[in-house]
Design an enzyme around this catalytic site. Structure first.
Site, PDB file in Angstrom:
ATOM      1  N   VAL A 298      36.815  -9.674  63.785  1.00 32.48           N
ATOM      2  CA  VAL A 298      37.322  -9.955  65.672  1.00 32.48           C
ATOM      3  C   VAL A 298      37.903  -8.976  65.130  1.00 32.48           C
ATOM      4  CG1 VAL A 298      38.695 -11.023  67.392  1.00 32.48           C
ATOM      5  CG2 VAL A 298      36.601 -12.403  65.793  1.00 32.48           C
ATOM      6  N   ALA A 299      38.847  -9.121  64.804  1.00 36.76           N
ATOM      7  CA  ALA A 299      39.872  -7.605  64.758  1.00 36.76           C
ATOM      8  C   ALA A 299      39.425  -6.235  64.983  1.00 36.76           C
ATOM      9  CB  ALA A 299      40.752  -7.754  63.405  1.00 36.76           C
TER      10      ALA A 299
ATOM     11  N   TRP B 164      36.209  -5.486  65.343  1.00 35.63           N
ATOM     12  CA  TRP B 164      35.280  -5.484  66.670  1.00 35.63           C
ATOM     13  C   TRP B 164      35.734  -4.740  67.928  1.00 35.63           C
ATOM     14  CZ3 TRP B 164      35.213  -7.759  71.845  1.00 35.63           C
ATOM     15  CH2 TRP B 164      34.721  -7.835  71.548  1.00 35.63           C
ATOM     16  N   HIS B 165      37.506  -5.521  67.862  1.00 39.80           N
ATOM     17  CA  HIS B 165      38.482  -4.817  68.918  1.00 39.80           C
ATOM     18  C   HIS B 165      38.406  -3.663  69.082  1.00 39.80           C
ATOM     19  CE1 HIS B 165      38.576  -9.107  70.187  1.00 39.80           C
ATOM     20  NE2 HIS B 165      39.067  -8.808  71.413  1.00 39.80           N
ATOM     21  N   ASP B 166      39.036  -3.412  67.813  1.00 42.43           N
ATOM     22  CA  ASP B 166      38.915  -1.782  67.182  1.00 42.43           C
ATOM     23  C   ASP B 166      40.098  -1.191  65.884  1.00 42.43           C
ATOM     24  OD1 ASP B 166      39.673   0.726  67.418  1.00 42.43           O
ATOM     25  OD2 ASP B 166      41.359   0.799  69.116  1.00 42.43           O
TER      26      ASP B 166
END
Length: 647
Positions: free
Chosen positions: A527-528, A530-532
């Protein structure tokens, strides 16, 4: 219309059913059954066995419900306290957002003329500024795109029978489209989506559309190009994760950089004095990058759809018997769970449908996210949940949220203050905390608005994606529930494609607990990233997992059944734990999306190292305690009406 009718219509805008019918319909039940139950209550038991006869309570909780507390002396006290608390919060945050503030000269340059007399507006956030600036044009597109589809469907009339008919159609009945009509609808809609996707990509990204189509083609061939079946998941994940990193590292693969590579890596100085024709061509192509030259910024949403197509195809290879017909289901009235889990027909996994799904215009830029199976099902049969009155109410709700954002930005200038490099030590603990608190609300609103707008566009176009934001950011006290309610379509995507394949979570033993923590860490690491690809986001993801653990432990140490004789004491105990949860969630989100680690440390120093700060912290905890009691009662009220949102 009588005043009561007007108030009822206004109140219906904020019904849970207006937000998303998924919250008033059990996952395994078709929304058509809900409509039938509302129109003929006498047939409830026949239509919906083992549910309440009230169609608004189709999924009522079996837990005994407490009587309403809204009109008890306890809650009258809460109302009094909340009126003072909320007023004070706006007064503190607004007090430093004034031209008379001694630090005004530092952040004035980040403010813009506002439409509220006597106030400037803080639109210094680039994401919201872009959305706000382009909203009129997107509004025109929202109207133009569905109208253009109608023209397309009026002109495009494929043969009723498909050359490769889909399997698994239930026999037609009155009011249900025939299999041939459903296939024709699918072909009309996906053909339009495919054609519009190409034009849309070129308009948005110019010549960079070719890069996106190349990535899409490579991913498509991983699934359907003859790769041994057992390697498809690993190859899909490897390709898409590498794509995320490569997009970031290569800055979207500039044509100039590609030209430099193929021209032999000539020195930059040589190219300036005598650039080759290939490099000049690359510069020219880069100069025609469409409305959004930096296409890679939002491509992470597209990656989720690439994974969805490949894994839905992979799972379909061993699920040929799991069709609506074999399950004795009406394919025109499937529940959402069946639309997602029942694989599309083999012929549906074609390149046309794939591109139409991945670049589906209303959801391409920001989502919400739907699976490929769900997309195909909704294209074949119009969802019963799309009703014009509800869509209109949803649109009004979007406009009210937009108005709320605009008003807040006129009176709380936290974005400009942060951009000016605020010296947080010059603010009191109350001012620092309230500015941080409103910063989180502005982040929530700037994400909510695009998601609501693009979902509204999809609803107008005949597709019903999940609602991304279920509750106000201030209406959360559980870390687990907050994650379910924040970017919900992404949460559901993670469940289907990562969390469940990894084995889920369980805490029955130490071994299960350790495995579950590892699963959570893997999910939130993805998730992290994927965000940036940033350290503060990675720390944010790990903090979320760390903050899960106290809540999970408390659930096991203080089970509800052991407190049935003391419900009030249990409620107070849960509220105290929820206060700690809220403080941890605020800290994690400030690190990930607002002030970062250094900013959080500065805020904590101002609160914990001074007497006034500690006094404010105690006062803030008391305010949170009151607010959480109201949150508890909101959820109890929903349960009394049979609404189980699990957040």
């Amino acid at each position: 219309m009588a005043l009561g009718g007007v108030l009822s219509q206004l109140g219906s805008i904020y019904d849970v059913d207006t937000l998303d019918t998924r919250f008033t319909t059990p996952p395994g039940l078709s929304y058509k059954a809900v409509i039938d139950a509302r129109s003929d209550k006498r047939s409830d038991d026949a239509l919906i066995p083992n549910t309440n006869t009230n169609p608004d309570k189709l999924d009522g909780s079996k837990r005994p419900q407490s009587p309403p507390r809204w009109r008890t002396p306890e809650f009258y006290l809460y109302y009094l306290l909340l009126s003072f608390i909320i007023t004070s919060m706006f007064w503190v945050a607004g007090g430093v957002s004034q031209p008379s503030d001694v630090r005004y000269y530092k952040f004035e340059r980040y403010l813009s003329p506002g439409w509220i007399p006597g106030r400037k507006i803080d639109i210094s956030d680039a994401q919201y500024f872009t959305f706000r600036k382009n909203l009129p044009y997107m509004g025109l597109l929202l109207v133009f795109h569905p109208l253009l589809r109608r023209v397309w469907e009026a002109v495009y009339s494929p043969a009723a029978a498909s050359s490769s008919p889909s399997r698994g159609h239930a026999p037609s009945r009155q009011g249900t489209p025939t299999p041939e009509a459903a296939d024709a609808r699918l072909r009309r809609r996906t053909s339009f989506d495919y054609a519009f996707a190409i034009v849309y990509l070129v308009a948005l990204h110019g010549f960079s559309a070719a890069k996106i189509l190349l990535i899409l083609f490579a991913n498509f061939k991983i699934a359907t190009g003859g790769l041994p079946r057992k390697y498809i998941p690993a190859a899909t994940w490897a390709f898409n994760i590498c794509t995320l990193f490569a997009n970031e590292v290569c800055h979207g693969y500039k044509f100039r950089s590609i030209a430099l590579f193929f021209s032999g890596g000539a020195a930059a100085g040589d190219l300036v004095s005598d650039p080759s024709s290939l490099v000049r061509l690359g510069d020219w192509l880069d100069g025609h990058g469409g409305l959004m030259p930096r296409w890679q910024i939002l491509f992470n949403i597209t990656v989720l759809r690439l994974v969805s197509f490949n894994l839905d195809y992979y799972w379909s290879l061993n699920s040929r018997a799991a069709s609506p017909m074999e399950k004795q289901l009406d394919p025109a009235n499937l529940s959402e769970r069946d639309r997602v889990s029942i694989p599309a027909a083999p012929g549906d996994f074609c390149f046309r449908n794939y591109v139409g799904y991945v670049i589906y215009a209303p959801l391409y830029l920001t989502g919400p996210i739907i699976t490929f199976n769900d997309y195909i099902s909704q294209q074949r049969y119009r969802p019963a949940s799309i009703e014009t009155p509800r869509t209109v109410r949803y649109g009004v709700r979007f406009l009210l949220v937009l108005l709320c954002m605009e008003v807040v930005l006129h009176y709380v200038w936290v974005g400009a203050i942060s951009k000016a490099g605020a010296d947080w030590s010059s603010y009191t603990p109350a001012q620092t905390s309230m500015l941080s608190f409103f910063n989180l609300h502005i982040i929530w609103l700037k994400l909510l608005l695009p998601w609501r707008f693009f979902r509204l566009w999809a609803l107008v176009d005949g597709i019903d994606p999940p609602e991304n934001m279920l509750r106000c950011v201030s209406d959360n006290y559980s870390t687990l529930s907050f994650w379910r309610a924040w970017h919900r379509s992404y949460y559901r995507w993670l469940l289907r494609y990562i969390y469940i394949p990894l084995g889920g979570a369980g805490f029955r033993s130490w071994r299960d607990s350790a495995r579950s923590v590892v699963t959570y860490l893997m999910v939130f690491t993805f998730v992290a990233m994927w965000h940036d690809i940033k350290l503060n986001l990675l720390i944010w993801g790990w903090l979320i997992v760390f903050f899960f653990l106290p809540e999970i432990a408390a659930t096991y140490l203080f089970p509800r059944r052991q407190w049935e004789a003391r419900p009030t004491a249990y409620r107070m105990l849960c509220c105290a734990g929820a206060v700690a949860n809220v403080l941890m969630m605020i800290s994690a989100n400030l690190v990930g999306f607002a002030v970062g680690i250094d900013g959080l440390q500065s805020i904590l120093r101002g609160i914990l190292y001074e007497y006034s700060g500690l006094l404010f912290l105690v006062t803030a905890c008391g305010a949170l305690f009151v607010g959480i009691q109201v949150m508890f009662e909101i959820r109890e009220s929903e349960l009394r009406r049979g609404i189980v949102m699990k957040c």
